[in-house]
Design a protein around this motif. Sequence first.
Motif, PDB file in Angstrom:
ATOM      1  N   LYS A   1      74.734  93.714  76.515  1.00 13.39           N
ATOM      2  CA  LYS A   1      75.089  92.297  76.381  1.00 13.39           C
ATOM      3  C   LYS A   1      74.598  91.728  75.056  1.00 13.39           C
ATOM      4  CE  LYS A   1      75.289  91.111  81.281  1.00 13.39           C
ATOM      5  NZ  LYS A   1      74.649  90.345  82.375  1.00 13.39           N
ATOM      6  N   ALA A   2      73.396  92.106  74.658  1.00 15.32           N
ATOM      7  CA  ALA A   2      72.855  91.629  73.381  1.00 15.32           C
ATOM      8  C   ALA A   2      73.697  92.143  72.218  1.00 15.32           C
ATOM      9  CB  ALA A   2      71.399  92.077  73.220  1.00 15.32           C
ATOM     10  N   TYR A   3      74.087  93.404  72.267  1.00  8.88           N
ATOM     11  CA  TYR A   3      74.921  93.975  71.207  1.00  8.88           C
ATOM     12  C   TYR A   3      76.245  93.226  71.111  1.00  8.88           C
ATOM     13  CZ  TYR A   3      78.016  97.021  68.647  1.00  8.88           C
ATOM     14  OH  TYR A   3      78.938  97.496  67.760  1.00  8.88           O
ATOM     15  N   ARG A   4      76.883  92.995  72.272  1.00  8.42           N
ATOM     16  CA  ARG A   4      78.167  92.277  72.273  1.00  8.42           C
ATOM     17  C   ARG A   4      78.009  90.859  71.742  1.00  8.42           C
ATOM     18  NH1 ARG A   4      78.564  95.409  76.669  1.00  8.42           N
ATOM     19  NH2 ARG A   4      77.907  93.859  78.157  1.00  8.42           N
ATOM     20  N   ALA A   5      76.936  90.183  72.132  1.00  4.44           N
ATOM     21  CA  ALA A   5      76.711  88.808  71.659  1.00  4.44           C
ATOM     22  C   ALA A   5      76.503  88.777  70.148  1.00  4.44           C
ATOM     23  CB  ALA A   5      75.506  88.195  72.377  1.00  4.44           C
ATOM     24  N   VAL A   6      75.703  89.702  69.630  1.00  2.00           N
ATOM     25  CA  VAL A   6      75.466  89.767  68.188  1.00  2.00           C
ATOM     26  C   VAL A   6      76.771  90.099  67.468  1.00  2.00           C
ATOM     27  CG1 VAL A   6      74.325  91.106  66.371  1.00  2.00           C
ATOM     28  CG2 VAL A   6      73.017  90.304  68.347  1.00  2.00           C
ATOM     29  N   ASN A   7      77.538  91.044  68.010  1.00  2.00           N
ATOM     30  CA  ASN A   7      78.805  91.421  67.394  1.00  2.00           C
ATOM     31  C   ASN A   7      79.746  90.226  67.300  1.00  2.00           C
ATOM     32  OD1 ASN A   7      80.897  93.430  66.494  1.00  2.00           O
ATOM     33  ND2 ASN A   7      81.866  92.606  68.318  1.00  2.00           N
ATOM     34  N   ILE A   8      79.877  89.468  68.369  1.00  2.00           N
ATOM     35  CA  ILE A   8      80.767  88.306  68.389  1.00  2.00           C
ATOM     36  C   ILE A   8      80.347  87.299  67.313  1.00  2.00           C
ATOM     37  CG2 ILE A   8      81.445  86.292  69.766  1.00  2.00           C
ATOM     38  CD1 ILE A   8      81.145  88.211  72.256  1.00  2.00           C
ATOM     39  N   VAL A   9      79.071  87.035  67.245  1.00  2.00           N
ATOM     40  CA  VAL A   9      78.551  86.058  66.278  1.00  2.00           C
ATOM     41  C   VAL A   9      78.752  86.560  64.846  1.00  2.00           C
ATOM     42  CG1 VAL A   9      76.445  84.927  65.454  1.00  2.00           C
ATOM     43  CG2 VAL A   9      76.928  85.027  67.901  1.00  2.00           C
ATOM     44  N   MET A  10      78.520  87.839  64.602  1.00  2.00           N
ATOM     45  CA  MET A  10      78.669  88.370  63.244  1.00  2.00           C
ATOM     46  C   MET A  10      80.137  88.419  62.818  1.00  2.00           C
ATOM     47  SD  MET A  10      75.710  88.499  62.093  1.00  2.00           S
ATOM     48  CE  MET A  10      76.190  89.082  60.491  1.00  2.00           C
ATOM     49  N   VAL A  11      81.035  88.783  63.717  1.00  2.00           N
ATOM     50  CA  VAL A  11      82.465  88.789  63.379  1.00  2.00           C
ATOM     51  C   VAL A  11      82.909  87.373  63.012  1.00  2.00           C
ATOM     52  CG1 VAL A  11      84.794  89.092  64.336  1.00  2.00           C
ATOM     53  CG2 VAL A  11      83.079  90.876  64.658  1.00  2.00           C
ATOM     54  N   GLU A  12      82.460  86.402  63.776  1.00  2.00           N
ATOM     55  CA  GLU A  12      82.784  85.010  63.463  1.00  2.00           C
ATOM     56  C   GLU A  12      82.187  84.600  62.109  1.00  2.00           C
ATOM     57  OE1 GLU A  12      82.256  80.540  65.356  1.00  2.00           O
ATOM     58  OE2 GLU A  12      81.906  82.272  66.634  1.00  2.00           O
ATOM     59  N   ALA A  13      80.976  85.054  61.833  1.00  2.00           N
ATOM     60  CA  ALA A  13      80.337  84.741  60.546  1.00  2.00           C
ATOM     61  C   ALA A  13      81.128  85.353  59.389  1.00  2.00           C
ATOM     62  CB  ALA A  13      78.893  85.251  60.533  1.00  2.00           C
ATOM     63  N   TYR A  14      81.616  86.581  59.553  1.00  2.00           N
ATOM     64  CA  TYR A  14      82.407  87.218  58.491  1.00  2.00           C
ATOM     65  C   TYR A  14      83.685  86.424  58.233  1.00  2.00           C
ATOM     66  CZ  TYR A  14      79.358  91.261  59.351  1.00  2.00           C
ATOM     67  OH  TYR A  14      78.288  92.093  59.503  1.00  2.00           O
ATOM     68  N   TRP A  15      84.316  85.926  59.293  1.00  2.00           N
ATOM     69  CA  TRP A  15      85.521  85.108  59.140  1.00  2.00           C
ATOM     70  C   TRP A  15      85.194  83.827  58.371  1.00  2.00           C
ATOM     71  CZ3 TRP A  15      87.211  80.268  60.384  1.00  2.00           C
ATOM     72  CH2 TRP A  15      88.589  80.051  60.313  1.00  2.00           C
ATOM     73  N   LYS A  16      84.080  83.198  58.732  1.00  2.00           N
ATOM     74  CA  LYS A  16      83.675  81.954  58.061  1.00  2.00           C
ATOM     75  C   LYS A  16      83.370  82.195  56.586  1.00  2.00           C
ATOM     76  CE  LYS A  16      81.687  79.744  62.149  1.00  2.00           C
ATOM     77  NZ  LYS A  16      80.425  79.338  62.802  1.00  2.00           N
ATOM     78  N   VAL A  17      82.696  83.290  56.280  1.00  2.00           N
ATOM     79  CA  VAL A  17      82.403  83.614  54.879  1.00  2.00           C
ATOM     80  C   VAL A  17      83.715  83.851  54.132  1.00  2.00           C
ATOM     81  CG1 VAL A  17      81.354  85.325  53.332  1.00  2.00           C
ATOM     82  CG2 VAL A  17      80.073  84.469  55.321  1.00  2.00           C
ATOM     83  N   GLY A  18      84.651  84.550  54.766  1.00  2.00           N
ATOM     84  CA  GLY A  18      85.960  84.765  54.146  1.00  2.00           C
ATOM     85  C   GLY A  18      86.660  83.452  53.851  1.00  2.00           C
ATOM     86  N   ARG A  19      86.590  82.521  54.779  1.00  2.00           N
ATOM     87  CA  ARG A  19      87.189  81.187  54.574  1.00  2.00           C
ATOM     88  C   ARG A  19      86.539  80.484  53.396  1.00  2.00           C
ATOM     89  NH1 ARG A  19      85.136  76.422  56.134  1.00  2.00           N
ATOM     90  NH2 ARG A  19      83.802  77.454  57.625  1.00  2.00           N
ATOM     91  N   MET A  20      85.230  80.555  53.329  1.00  2.00           N
ATOM     92  CA  MET A  20      84.509  79.892  52.243  1.00  2.00           C
ATOM     93  C   MET A  20      84.878  80.493  50.887  1.00  2.00           C
ATOM     94  SD  MET A  20      80.864  79.556  54.217  1.00  2.00           S
ATOM     95  CE  MET A  20      79.996  78.605  52.967  1.00  2.00           C
ATOM     96  N   ILE A  21      85.019  81.806  50.844  1.00  2.00           N
ATOM     97  CA  ILE A  21      85.407  82.464  49.587  1.00  2.00           C
ATOM     98  C   ILE A  21      86.805  82.023  49.176  1.00  2.00           C
ATOM     99  CG2 ILE A  21      86.011  84.691  48.541  1.00  2.00           C
ATOM    100  CD1 ILE A  21      83.682  85.901  50.242  1.00  2.00           C
ATOM    101  N   VAL A  22      87.757  82.030  50.112  1.00  2.00           N
ATOM    102  CA  VAL A  22      89.132  81.621  49.800  1.00  2.00           C
ATOM    103  C   VAL A  22      89.153  80.173  49.313  1.00  2.00           C
ATOM    104  CG1 VAL A  22      91.395  81.101  50.827  1.00  2.00           C
ATOM    105  CG2 VAL A  22      90.272  83.282  51.317  1.00  2.00           C
ATOM    106  N   GLU A  23      88.455  79.306  50.009  1.00  2.00           N
ATOM    107  CA  GLU A  23      88.444  77.888  49.613  1.00  2.00           C
ATOM    108  C   GLU A  23      87.828  77.704  48.225  1.00  2.00           C
ATOM    109  OE1 GLU A  23      86.499  75.944  52.867  1.00  2.00           O
ATOM    110  OE2 GLU A  23      88.305  75.995  54.111  1.00  2.00           O
ATOM    111  N   GLU A  24      86.791  78.450  47.919  1.00  2.00           N
ATOM    112  CA  GLU A  24      86.151  78.339  46.610  1.00  2.00           C
ATOM    113  C   GLU A  24      87.073  78.879  45.517  1.00  2.00           C
ATOM    114  OE1 GLU A  24      83.183  77.312  43.853  1.00  2.00           O
ATOM    115  OE2 GLU A  24      83.387  76.751  45.957  1.00  2.00           O
ATOM    116  N   GLU A  25      87.752  79.963  45.785  1.00  2.00           N
ATOM    117  CA  GLU A  25      88.647  80.564  44.792  1.00  2.00           C
ATOM    118  C   GLU A  25      89.878  79.701  44.518  1.00  2.00           C
ATOM    119  OE1 GLU A  25      87.998  85.354  45.320  1.00  2.00           O
ATOM    120  OE2 GLU A  25      89.445  84.351  46.607  1.00  2.00           O
TER     121      GLU A  25
END
Length: 153
Positions: free
Chosen positions: A43-67
């Motif tokens: 359960k901890a692994y799945r929770a961390v995975n979900i949060v990190m995948v969402e974080a990667y998406w958010k970072v991608g959004r921030m990069i696109v918006e900055e570019e």
Amino acid sequence: MLKKKTGISPRKTSGKSGAPICDTLRHKFYESVADVLRTARGKAYRAVNIVMVEAYWKVGRMIVEEEQQGKERAEYGALLIRNLAVRLTEEFGKGYTETNLRYFRQFYVTFPAANHAEIRHALRDELTWTHYRILMRVEKPEARAWYLNEAAE
């Protein structure tokens, strides 16, 4: 007599196997405790995975918006990822290379959401970052959606 001298009672054995009852009970108890810990770890692994995948998406959004802040910043876009990779790697360790930051950007572009709040509905909790990296290679959105659902099943 054994109990009086040593304080230890003799081991009782079960009927057929001859295995000590005490050892069998201890093994069952151990397995019960281990199962609780295995479940919690999963359960901890799945929770961390979900949060990190969402974080990667958010970072991608921030990069696109900055570019996309204007044509005069086109050259800055290449430097943006390079500099960001260096600084993130210094603070967070490996995993934030230029290549990975480009994957984050591609992730955002490949799996768009109408707004920031909708990303939780656009991403599937059952899938890992590795799944999404593979799915990003599928060019046709319809085919990607089909593979996404198959992978989640």
